[in-house]
Scaffold this active site. Structure first.
Site, PDB file in Angstrom:
ATOM      1  N   ARG B 338       0.800  -1.217   0.000  1.00 27.58           N
ATOM      2  CA  ARG B 338       0.000   0.000   0.000  1.00 27.58           C
ATOM      3  C   ARG B 338       0.832   1.265   0.000  1.00 27.58           C
ATOM      4  O   ARG B 338       0.508   2.226  -0.706  1.00 27.58           O
ATOM      5  CB  ARG B 338      -0.913  -0.002   1.223  1.00 27.58           C
ATOM      6  N   HIS B 409      -5.771   5.434   6.387  1.00 21.69           N
ATOM      7  CA  HIS B 409      -6.545   4.211   6.545  1.00 21.69           C
ATOM      8  C   HIS B 409      -6.291   3.507   7.871  1.00 21.69           C
ATOM      9  O   HIS B 409      -7.213   3.010   8.516  1.00 21.69           O
ATOM     10  CB  HIS B 409      -6.181   3.285   5.388  1.00 21.69           C
TER      11      HIS B 409
END
Lengths: 251, 647, 230
Positions: B338, B409
């Site tokens: 990510r 996130h």
């Protein structure tokens, strides 16, 4: 691009469970169509706070349609006019300029109002506590692939397990029945081999608790499945009925 | 400098956990009944811990801020959960899962913890299946797997796009069973506001009942916090509205070390920001990167035309598209971890290749998958995600490429814990996202669920007994003790202070200001200057908050604005701590990217010589800077390499 | 006792009695059709179902079915109103998949009951009851088994014809929902079967009620326009 719209909100305001409530109107101006319904409520609350008034209280959390916390009854629909969506997934582009949007709390005797649009759905937890589980302790169960489950059964269980426990089924039901919620859990667990062992015990315990908590009797109007944000169907209710009748006949 | 002991057991890597379990102290069943444990939080970690401790026979008090344990934000995890089952025969093993996690974390996590995580991962899948979690299956009846970022094997178990929901409901059902049995007592709509310490040990908490505003005291022999991450310090994140870092800050202020606060994960596939009234960012599952291809135009003119809305992306021919992840990282392509994917998107957008009106978006295109697999297969795999995308953006992703952009996130940092998951405060344990332990500087996809459940089901229920075994003679505590009175007074004083400001700004407006500072200065790319600026600006926000926040209503009543204000006060502390930690860490690693420290190709440049340590921050008082304590990371069993996803 | 204490059990009672009543209606319809083809045959059936022990037992069983169905209906409605709570929604919308009948079963049931009362006073009182009471004055022409005569007297009056047709309409609505709903309650349903059951419910109920209506209209026309003797 989405257009901005202006409309009137008619919102139920109620201080507490025993205090009578009433509708209050709030004019809203120039709301962009790509604002979510709850963000629109945020804008209203921001305005109210700036005026020194108390904001409208409503439940919400994840804002992506999965936690099941948001619970507004909008223009006659639980979670508003969008299908298969929760309130937080509703966008203002669904409404028109000049609309009157009526916002009410879930109304059911088993879901007492806490304040304004916030209700107490603790009854759902109590039903799960009565039997909505498989009796297995944390430990070392057999290998996950030791139980073979056909794709069909696994998918069916998954569909039933998608329920988010928001209570829209109860809110939509003219009988205040929780059958769609209860049956979704029953269908998930009773269809799986792991859950079959205690299927009868589970369905009896959960129905007994549901009745005790004051939910109504299902009359198969299908309003629940029409409003369910996760598209649960009354198949689950038929499944529950079958398991319940079989369990009772076995007794 | 304070001494720090991570209590890692002796022995070879693969034997440490077995050795620990073989030699730890236990509590016998009769004594368990006499011991109270407070568990704060009901997400994957909290619910699984409360349920497991209840099953063992402890007397558990479980708190959550939502109306039901099932609403915890673990429920929103979409993609899946990793385990080293090797059901696909593709070369997976405990060691490989361990290695991928250590490498994915950019060599900033503890070997022993991560190995234990990989070890128990298989038990989690067994446990969840036994609970009735409907994982996806193949036609033969066996479990199905998919692949995820940062791995070259398919080890991710999933339940449609709702794996977090199903795992949480599994833990919630186990928890509900214990509540029904009476071993766990649930306190919903209760928010922890302070930790009570008696003679150096955590012995209780102070809560606020969110329905009636009552301040309540609870005592126990041990306190477990499982309160998630602090990503909402950025205001806009994929976290739920109520997700907060307050409990971590309360414990930090009572002496628990806050470790690696600057490691925040930016998720590459979120729906881009659309306006200033937005309240949160919606994540599109990482699993989309299995079949979607990420691109921006090759020519800057095309990007300009897209930004002005003058060009339809479908009109850009393939040879004019820059599939920048496939170009830069041929081995992993669109499935790089990510942090790498997020930075690559930022790099393109910074250069002006962004594709929406704000220039802050890239395409995630399913045209190729639809050509290859057919629309029906794509619909079966991702239908619900596509529907969600269309509902939010009013764009049909079957015919047009999706637009995505990175968003905050997950926070890898958190309360420091030792191998036993115990914090630097005796008797205080931290599990799940709220501790710092297993993900290092970057978490791989499908590992958060694994870690939360590992902590709750299979680690804490063992390690907490090692602590409690000498507590069996300690009688239950009265909540009238002066320590409880004092802790409650701290809370009421704080609330009174906030209520008496009566300023002119709403909590959200100040929170948005904090979020802006955090995103601009402590976001995806950080510099010394931006971080120094952040500290100053956050201090300004703090001043503004304490002088101008307006909270309508009363303190002794349901008061949503007060709830938010208390959380914001703590987000300001978290934000500042993140900036200070980021400023201290003069290297780039995982979720922490300092622009001064990068290779010529723009990859993160670690400094293993000077920064291979866990940065633990110790609170020293309201007006003084926190003290840095370093826990050195020793890599005894793993060769430390530069992370490379190119070959 | 689960048929009393549990919500599903109560619904099972509604369902089973409802299905039994549908079977009774089917039988009754078949009997009525005989009147169209053979007046003598019809009267023979009336004779057969007079105050004989088996007919009386059958009638009592039937009455019990009706009573249980009605008592449970009232009880369930009261329970459900309570469960709904005192505060009502200001705005309600009926989703398209929700049948109107399904939400108005109790009201429809009330109309059906009124129709039954009308029907009992029109026919049963003059036939089986007359025979039980042994009061031949009540019976048409002194013969309690002369059903044909009674039909002709009753359906000569267009008001009665209209009332009966309204009644049949209400039963039609009641049954289109009640039929598949009963099977759903017994658990014999799913996504595939619900379409089948709804289709069968509609066809069956329509044929059933059309035949009833046919007999009424037949006698109305026969007496009014074809001048059949009473």
């Amino acid at each position: 691009m989405d257009k901005n719209i202006s409309f009137t909100l008619k919102i139920w305001r109620q201080r507490g469970p025993k205090v009578p409530g009433a509708f209050k109107e709030y004019p809203m101006k120039d709301i962009p169509g790509d604002t979510s319904f709850l963000e629109m409520m945020d804008i209203l609350n921001e305005e109210l706070i700036n005026k020194g008034e108390e904001p409208v209280v409503f439940d919400h959390d994840c804002r992506e349609g999965i936690c099941g916390m948001c619970s507004l009854y909008i223009n006659g629909y639980p979670h508003g006019p969008a299908t298969a969506a929760t309130t937080c997934q509703l966008y203002m582009r669904r409404f028109k300029d000049g609309d009157v949007i009526t916002v009410e709390p879930w109304r059911s005797a088993a879901f007492p109002i806490i304040r304004d649009l916030m209700v107490d759905r603790g009854a759902f937890d109590k039903i799960i506590q009565a039997g909505g589980f498989i009796s297995v302790n944390t430990g070392a169960p057999q290998d996950a692939n030791g139980i073979l489950i056909s794709k069909k059964v696994a998918d069916r269980a998954m569909d039933a397990a998608s329920c988010i426990g928001c209570g829209a089924c109860v809110a939509a039901c003219k009988n205040g029945s929780a059958m769609l919620f209860v049956s979704s859990k029953i269908a998930q667990l009773n269809i799986l081999p792991q859950g079959k062992v205690e299927a009868g015990r589970r369905v009896k315990a959960m129905i007994a608790k549901m009745d005790e908590l004051g939910f109504g009797n299902c009359t198969n109007t299908r309003a629940c499945e029409a409003e369910c944000p996760k598209s649960e169907t009354i198949d689950n209710i038929a499944f529950l009925n079958r398991d319940f009748i079989v369990a009772k006949l076995k007794d | 400098m304070a001494n720090i002991d991570s209590k890692i057991p002796e022995g070879l890597l693969a034997e440490k956990w077995s050795n620990y379990k073989a030699h730890q102290k236990l509590v016998n069943p009769a004594n368990k009944r006499r011991l109270d444990i407070i568990v704060v939080g009901t997400g994957l970690a909290g619910a699984s811990a409360a349920a497991s401790l209840g099953e063992l026979g402890f007397n558990v008090l479980n708190f959550c801020i939502q109306d039901s344990p099932r609403r915890a934000h673990s429920i929103a995890a979409q993609g899946g959960i990793n385990a080293a089952k090797n059901y696909q025969n593709d070369g997976d093993s405990i060691y490989r899962l361990y290695y991928d996690t250590i490498k994915g974390g950019d060599y900033r996590s503890r070997e022993a913890n991560v190995y234990r995580l990989a070890e128990v991962s298989n038990n989690i899948i067994d446990q969840c299946v036994a609970q009735g979690v409907p994982f996806a299956r193949d036609y033969g009846g066996t479990l199905d797997n998919r692949s995820f970022g940062g791995a070259q094997v398919s080890r991710t178990f999933y339940a449609k796009g709702q794996t977090g929901q199903q795992l949480l409901l599994g833990a919630y059902s186990a928890l509900s069973r214990q509540i029904g049995k009476g071993t766990v007592k649930l306190y919903a709509r209760h928010e922890m506001l302070n930790l009570v310490i008696v003679e150096g040990r955590a012995r209780g908490i102070i809560t606020r009942n969110l329905v009636n505003g009552k301040i309540e005291r609870y005592s126990a022999h041990a306190v477990v916090i499982a309160t998630g991450g602090y990503g909402n310090a950025y205001f806009l994140s994929t976290n739920a509205m109520a997700s907060n870092g307050s409990v971590a800050i309360q414990c930090y202020k009572k002496g628990a070390y806050f470790a690696n606060p600057c490691y925040a994960q930016i998720h590459p596939t979120c729906i881009p920001v659309h306006g200033d009234k937005q309240s949160k960012l919606t994540l599109m599952s990482e699993s989309l990167r299995n079949d979607g291809r990420i691109w921006v135009p090759k020519r800057i003119e095309d990007a300009k035309a897209l930004q002005e809305g003058k060009l339809n992306p479908n009109d850009i021919p393939d040879d004019q598209r820059d599939f920048y992840l496939e170009r830069r990282y041929p081995a992993f392509g669109n499935l790089v971890p990510r942090d790498v994917a997020s930075r690559a998107a930022k790099e393109r957008c910074d250069k002006g290749y962004g594709v929406n009106n704000t220039g802050l978006a890239v395409f995630l295109d399913f045209k190729y998958a639809i050509d290859r697999l057919g629309e029906d297969v794509v619909r079966a795999r991702y239908g619900n995600l596509f529907d969600m995308y269309e509902e939010i953006t009013d764009v049909n992703p079957y015919n047009n490429p999706m637009m995505i952009f990175p968003a905050i996130h997950y926070t890898m940092g958190g309360i420091w814990v030792d191998y036993e998951l115990q914090t630097s405060i005796s008797g205080l344990f931290a599990i799940g996202e709220c501790n710092f332990s297993d993900h290092g500087a970057n978490r791989l996809g499908a590992s958060a669920l694994m870690q939360g459940l590992a902590d709750g089901y299979f680690v804490l229920p063992y390690t907490i007994q090692n602590y409690l075994s000498d507590q069996i003679q300690v009688p239950r505590f009265s909540v009238d003790m002066p320590e409880f009175v004092a802790a409650e007074k701290e809370v009421t004083d704080k609330i009174e202070k906030l209520m008496s400001i009566k300023g002119e700004h709403s909590v959200d407006s100040i929170h948005k200001e904090l979020g802006r500072v955090m995103w601009e200065c402590v976001g995806m790319g950080r510099t010394k200057e931006s971080l120094e600026k952040a500290v100053l600006e956050i201090d300004k926000v703090k001043k503004e908050f304490y002088s101008s926040v307006r909270i309508p209503g009363n303190a002794d009543d349901l008061n949503v604005e007060l709830d938010k204000a208390i959380r914001l006060a703590d987000f300001i502390e978290v934000g500042r701590l993140m900036a200070i930690d980021a400023l201290n860490r003069n290297e780039s690693c995982g979720g922490h990217f300092r622009e001064e420290y990068q290779t010529p190709e723009g990859e993160a440049l670690r400094d293993d010589k000077d920064y291979m340590y866990v940065a633990c921050w110790k609170y020293t008082g309201e007006d003084s800077e926190p003290e840095l304590i370093k826990e050195p990371l020793k890599y005894e069993f793993t060769e430390v390499k530069t992370r490379n996803y190119k070959v | 006792m689960w048929l009393v204490n549990s919500s599903v059990g109560r619904k099972v009672v509604m369902s089973v009695t409802g299905i039994a009543l549908i079977l009774f209606l089917t039988f009754h319809m078949a009997m009525n059709l005989v009147a169209v083809f053979s007046e003598r045959g019809y009267n023979a059936i009336c004779e057969f179902l007079g105050a004989n022990w088996y007919a009386l037992v059958g009638s009592m069983g039937l009455a019990a079915l009706f009573l249980i169905h009605i008592i449970y209906a009232v009880w369930l409605t009261l329970l459900n109103r309570k469960a709904r709570g005192s505060e009502r929604y200001a705005v309600t919308v009926r989703p398209t998949t929700v049948e109107w009948a399904s939400q108005n079963m109790f009201v429809l049931g009330l109309i059906v009951v009124l129709g039954i009362i009308l029907h009992l006073t029109d026919f049963w009182y003059h036939m089986q009851f007359a025979e039980i009471a042994n009061d031949m004055v009540l019976a048409p022409g002194g013969d309690p088994a002369d059903g044909i005569a009674l039909m002709k007297i009753t359906f000569k009056n267009p008001v009665f014809v209209l009332l009966y047709l309204v009644w049949f309409g209400a039963i039609w609505f009641h049954l289109t929902h009640g039929f598949w709903s009963a099977l759903q309650t017994l658990g014999w349903n799913n996504q595939i079967w619900i379409k089948r059951w709804k289709c069968i419910s509609n066809i069956y109920t329509t044929i059933l009620m059309a035949c009833f209506a046919l007999v009424v209209i037949f006698f109305f026309i026969k007496v009014t326009f074809l001048g059949a003797s009473i």
